[in-house]
Design a protein around this motif. Structure first.
Motif, PDB file in Angstrom:
ATOM      1  N   HIS A   1       2.032  -9.865  -0.008  1.00  0.00           N
ATOM      2  CA  HIS A   1       3.449  -9.919   0.367  1.00  0.00           C
ATOM      3  C   HIS A   1       3.946  -8.575   0.885  1.00  0.00           C
ATOM      4  CE1 HIS A   1       2.587 -12.621  -3.145  1.00  0.00           C
ATOM      5  NE2 HIS A   1       2.943 -13.508  -2.231  1.00  0.00           N
ATOM      6  N   LEU A   2       3.492  -7.487   0.255  1.00  0.00           N
ATOM      7  CA  LEU A   2       3.924  -6.159   0.684  1.00  0.00           C
ATOM      8  C   LEU A   2       3.463  -5.843   2.095  1.00  0.00           C
ATOM      9  CD1 LEU A   2       3.238  -3.992  -2.504  1.00  0.00           C
ATOM     10  CD2 LEU A   2       5.472  -4.711  -1.616  1.00  0.00           C
ATOM     11  N   ALA A   3       2.294  -6.328   2.453  1.00  0.00           N
ATOM     12  CA  ALA A   3       1.697  -5.976   3.737  1.00  0.00           C
ATOM     13  C   ALA A   3       2.618  -6.263   4.912  1.00  0.00           C
ATOM     14  CB  ALA A   3       0.371  -6.717   3.911  1.00  0.00           C
ATOM     15  N   SER A   4       3.343  -7.354   4.842  1.00  0.00           N
ATOM     16  CA  SER A   4       4.224  -7.727   5.959  1.00  0.00           C
ATOM     17  C   SER A   4       5.687  -7.793   5.546  1.00  0.00           C
ATOM     18  CB  SER A   4       3.804  -9.083   6.532  1.00  0.00           C
ATOM     19  OG  SER A   4       3.836 -10.085   5.520  1.00  0.00           O
ATOM     20  N   GLY A   5       5.967  -7.449   4.288  1.00  0.00           N
ATOM     21  CA  GLY A   5       7.329  -7.605   3.778  1.00  0.00           C
ATOM     22  C   GLY A   5       8.193  -6.368   3.911  1.00  0.00           C
ATOM     23  N   GLU A   6       9.443  -6.512   3.488  1.00  0.00           N
ATOM     24  CA  GLU A   6      10.403  -5.417   3.490  1.00  0.00           C
ATOM     25  C   GLU A   6      11.376  -5.639   2.343  1.00  0.00           C
ATOM     26  OE1 GLU A   6      13.741  -3.322   6.431  1.00  0.00           O
ATOM     27  OE2 GLU A   6      12.303  -4.789   7.223  1.00  0.00           O
ATOM     28  N   GLY A   7      11.608  -4.590   1.560  1.00  0.00           N
ATOM     29  CA  GLY A   7      12.548  -4.676   0.447  1.00  0.00           C
ATOM     30  C   GLY A   7      12.107  -5.621  -0.654  1.00  0.00           C
ATOM     31  N   LEU A   8      10.794  -5.719  -0.872  1.00  0.00           N
ATOM     32  CA  LEU A   8      10.258  -6.663  -1.864  1.00  0.00           C
ATOM     33  C   LEU A   8      10.016  -6.024  -3.221  1.00  0.00           C
ATOM     34  CD1 LEU A   8       7.662  -8.617   0.320  1.00  0.00           C
ATOM     35  CD2 LEU A   8      10.072  -9.156  -0.112  1.00  0.00           C
ATOM     36  N   GLY A   9      10.304  -4.732  -3.346  1.00  0.00           N
ATOM     37  CA  GLY A   9       9.979  -4.019  -4.563  1.00  0.00           C
ATOM     38  C   GLY A   9       8.564  -3.492  -4.486  1.00  0.00           C
TER      39      GLY A   9
ATOM     40  N   TYR B   1      -0.458   2.406   3.604  1.00  0.00           N
ATOM     41  CA  TYR B   1       0.087   2.195   2.258  1.00  0.00           C
ATOM     42  C   TYR B   1       1.423   2.919   2.096  1.00  0.00           C
ATOM     43  CZ  TYR B   1       0.224   2.773  -2.910  1.00  0.00           C
ATOM     44  OH  TYR B   1       0.589   2.792  -4.239  1.00  0.00           O
ATOM     45  N   GLU B   2       1.472   4.175   2.509  1.00  0.00           N
ATOM     46  CA  GLU B   2       2.692   4.957   2.353  1.00  0.00           C
ATOM     47  C   GLU B   2       3.833   4.389   3.202  1.00  0.00           C
ATOM     48  OE1 GLU B   2       1.231   8.833   3.285  1.00  0.00           O
ATOM     49  OE2 GLU B   2       0.596   9.229   1.217  1.00  0.00           O
ATOM     50  N   GLU B   3       3.509   3.920   4.395  1.00  0.00           N
ATOM     51  CA  GLU B   3       4.530   3.302   5.245  1.00  0.00           C
ATOM     52  C   GLU B   3       5.044   2.002   4.612  1.00  0.00           C
ATOM     53  OE1 GLU B   3       2.578   2.796   8.972  1.00  0.00           O
ATOM     54  OE2 GLU B   3       2.517   4.957   9.437  1.00  0.00           O
ATOM     55  N   ILE B   4       4.138   1.215   4.065  1.00  0.00           N
ATOM     56  CA  ILE B   4       4.518  -0.038   3.408  1.00  0.00           C
ATOM     57  C   ILE B   4       5.337   0.241   2.154  1.00  0.00           C
ATOM     58  CG2 ILE B   4       3.565  -2.018   2.144  1.00  0.00           C
ATOM     59  CD1 ILE B   4       1.203  -1.919   4.170  1.00  0.00           C
ATOM     60  N   ARG B   5       4.957   1.261   1.415  1.00  0.00           N
ATOM     61  CA  ARG B   5       5.719   1.656   0.223  1.00  0.00           C
ATOM     62  C   ARG B   5       7.151   2.021   0.579  1.00  0.00           C
ATOM     63  NH1 ARG B   5       3.817   7.121  -1.387  1.00  0.00           N
ATOM     64  NH2 ARG B   5       5.246   7.616   0.324  1.00  0.00           N
ATOM     65  N   ASP B   6       7.304   2.832   1.629  1.00  0.00           N
ATOM     66  CA  ASP B   6       8.647   3.259   2.034  1.00  0.00           C
ATOM     67  C   ASP B   6       9.496   2.079   2.488  1.00  0.00           C
ATOM     68  OD1 ASP B   6       7.692   5.761   1.484  1.00  0.00           O
ATOM     69  OD2 ASP B   6       7.530   6.406   3.572  1.00  0.00           O
ATOM     70  N   ARG B   7       8.853   1.076   3.051  1.00  0.00           N
ATOM     71  CA  ARG B   7       9.556  -0.096   3.565  1.00  0.00           C
ATOM     72  C   ARG B   7       9.986  -1.049   2.447  1.00  0.00           C
ATOM     73  NH1 ARG B   7       5.621  -2.086   7.010  1.00  0.00           N
ATOM     74  NH2 ARG B   7       5.080  -3.809   5.629  1.00  0.00           N
ATOM     75  N   ASN B   8       9.280  -1.037   1.353  1.00  0.00           N
ATOM     76  CA  ASN B   8       9.521  -2.027   0.300  1.00  0.00           C
ATOM     77  C   ASN B   8      10.158  -1.475  -0.973  1.00  0.00           C
ATOM     78  OD1 ASN B   8       8.283  -4.869   0.965  1.00  0.00           O
ATOM     79  ND2 ASN B   8       6.840  -3.369   1.805  1.00  0.00           N
ATOM     80  N   TRP B   9      10.133  -0.159  -1.139  1.00  0.00           N
ATOM     81  CA  TRP B   9      10.679   0.423  -2.368  1.00  0.00           C
ATOM     82  C   TRP B   9      12.177   0.151  -2.469  1.00  0.00           C
ATOM     83  CZ3 TRP B   9       7.523   3.419  -5.707  1.00  0.00           C
ATOM     84  CH2 TRP B   9       8.192   3.934  -6.827  1.00  0.00           C
ATOM     85  N   ILE B  10      12.624  -0.228  -3.646  1.00  0.00           N
ATOM     86  CA  ILE B  10      14.041  -0.489  -3.898  1.00  0.00           C
ATOM     87  C   ILE B  10      14.548   0.520  -4.928  1.00  0.00           C
ATOM     88  CG2 ILE B  10      15.736  -2.160  -4.737  1.00  0.00           C
ATOM     89  CD1 ILE B  10      13.768  -4.379  -3.958  1.00  0.00           C
ATOM     90  N   GLN B  11      15.613   1.229  -4.598  1.00  0.00           N
ATOM     91  CA  GLN B  11      16.172   2.184  -5.550  1.00  0.00           C
ATOM     92  C   GLN B  11      17.660   2.387  -5.288  1.00  0.00           C
ATOM     93  OE1 GLN B  11      13.863   5.780  -4.737  1.00  0.00           O
ATOM     94  NE2 GLN B  11      15.525   6.664  -3.563  1.00  0.00           N
ATOM     95  N   ASP B  12      18.313   3.017  -6.250  1.00  0.00           N
ATOM     96  CA  ASP B  12      19.725   3.362  -6.130  1.00  0.00           C
ATOM     97  C   ASP B  12      19.791   4.779  -5.568  1.00  0.00           C
ATOM     98  OD1 ASP B  12      22.391   4.069  -6.443  1.00  0.00           O
ATOM     99  OD2 ASP B  12      22.613   2.985  -8.337  1.00  0.00           O
ATOM    100  N   ASP B  13      20.122   4.906  -4.289  1.00  0.00           N
ATOM    101  CA  ASP B  13      20.132   6.228  -3.658  1.00  0.00           C
ATOM    102  C   ASP B  13      21.218   7.132  -4.229  1.00  0.00           C
ATOM    103  OD1 ASP B  13      17.947   5.816  -1.982  1.00  0.00           O
ATOM    104  OD2 ASP B  13      19.182   4.900  -0.407  1.00  0.00           O
ATOM    105  N   ASP B  14      22.280   6.544  -4.781  1.00  0.00           N
ATOM    106  CA  ASP B  14      23.321   7.361  -5.409  1.00  0.00           C
ATOM    107  C   ASP B  14      22.756   8.100  -6.619  1.00  0.00           C
ATOM    108  OD1 ASP B  14      25.255   6.664  -3.574  1.00  0.00           O
ATOM    109  OD2 ASP B  14      26.054   5.011  -4.786  1.00  0.00           O
ATOM    110  N   VAL B  15      21.890   7.437  -7.364  1.00  0.00           N
ATOM    111  CA  VAL B  15      21.258   8.078  -8.518  1.00  0.00           C
ATOM    112  C   VAL B  15      20.430   9.273  -8.058  1.00  0.00           C
ATOM    113  CG1 VAL B  15      19.544   7.775 -10.359  1.00  0.00           C
ATOM    114  CG2 VAL B  15      21.220   5.982  -9.907  1.00  0.00           C
ATOM    115  N   TYR B  16      19.697   9.077  -6.966  1.00  0.00           N
ATOM    116  CA  TYR B  16      18.865  10.161  -6.432  1.00  0.00           C
ATOM    117  C   TYR B  16      19.723  11.331  -5.963  1.00  0.00           C
ATOM    118  CZ  TYR B  16      15.840  12.737  -3.237  1.00  0.00           C
ATOM    119  OH  TYR B  16      15.159  13.737  -2.591  1.00  0.00           O
ATOM    120  N   HIS B  17      20.738  11.054  -5.178  1.00  0.00           N
ATOM    121  CA  HIS B  17      21.575  12.131  -4.648  1.00  0.00           C
ATOM    122  C   HIS B  17      22.327  12.857  -5.758  1.00  0.00           C
ATOM    123  CE1 HIS B  17      20.598  11.246  -0.555  1.00  0.00           C
ATOM    124  NE2 HIS B  17      21.087  10.024  -0.597  1.00  0.00           N
TER     125      HIS B  17
END
Length: 245
Positions: free
Chosen positions: A24-32, A82-98
């Motif tokens: 699913h990650l291979a072709s997905g986006e925002g999947l966790g 892998y790194e490109e797919i990770r960046d495309r699918n990772w879900i996080q709260d950017d406010d927490v990061y900032h």
């Protein structure tokens, strides 16, 4: 689930290390993006990864078995894909990061200013750091005058324009990189990619930001960076002392 000693020929990136992700990650986006570090390699740069749906099936089954593995249908990817797919699918709260970065800068900035003023760090002719002791030495006229305890946060490559955490860099001694794992653990608690991913595309400013996060975590008094052949090594300083002449 996989063999990370293998290589793969990627049409886009050439020969590279093989990594393993769910179908699913291979072709997905925002999947966790769920990570499975091997017990023998907790510092793995690109651990096995699967999406949130696969995580649900894995939780229901309680283990990797015929059903969970069939649902995941693991695919082989090169580490750069892998790194490109990770960046495309990772879900996080950017406010927490900032907020974390902002708070970390606010913590270290006045301390770093005091460190620079008190020890005149910018006026030394030479610096040398030693991984085996975890120390940075400043010298003038061939004489060591100031010594600091250092903890590497990571390195920035101007060639690949990427940040790599010290814990993910196998060329670094344990003495200087052990503290960086605290930030990896923090990232896992907060689900923040920049703190968990061993390597990612960034800027020199990201290097200072990540170093400030480490500095706050270990109660540092300053931060520093030294040039390499293709970038910079970043570090936090926890103690400093004059050396007898």
């Amino acid at each position: 689930m996989s063999n990370h000693d293998s290589k793969i020929a990627c049409d886009t990136h050439g020969n590279s290390n093989a990594t393993f992700i769910c179908q699913h990650l291979a072709s997905g986006e925002g999947l966790g993006f769920n990570l499975g570090y091997g017990p023998d390699n907790p510092d793995e740069l690109c651990p096995d990864a699967w999406c949130d749906k696969c995580e649900e099936v894995l939780d229901a089954e309680g283990e990797w078995n015929d059903k969970s593995e069939a649902f995941a249908d693991i695919k082989v990817m090169c580490e750069h894909c892998y790194e490109e797919i990770r960046d495309r699918n990772w879900i996080q709260d950017d406010d927490v990061y900032h907020n974390l970065v902002t708070e970390s800068f606010a913590f270290i900035e006045p301390r770093h200013k005091e460190f620079l003023e008190m020890y005149n760090v910018g006026n030394y002719e030479r610096w040398d750091w030693y991984q085996e002791t975890g120390r940075l030495v400043f010298s003038n006229n061939g004489t060591p005058e100031l010594e600091a305890d250092i903890h590497f946060s990571g390195s920035y490559s101007t060639a690949s324009e990427s940040w790599m955490w010290a814990w993910a860099n196998s060329s670094l001694d344990e003495k200087v990189k052990v503290s960086s794992r605290l930030i990896k653990e923090l990232g896992e608690d907060l689900d923040l990619k920049q703190l968990v991913a061993g390597r990612w595309i960034g800027t020199e400013v990201d290097g200072w930001e990540m170093t400030s996060v480490l500095a706050k975590a270990i109660d540092a008094i300053g931060v520093y960076r030294t040039p390499t052949s293709n970038g910079f090594i970043y570090m936090a300083i926890t103690d400093v002392r004059w050396l007898e002449k």
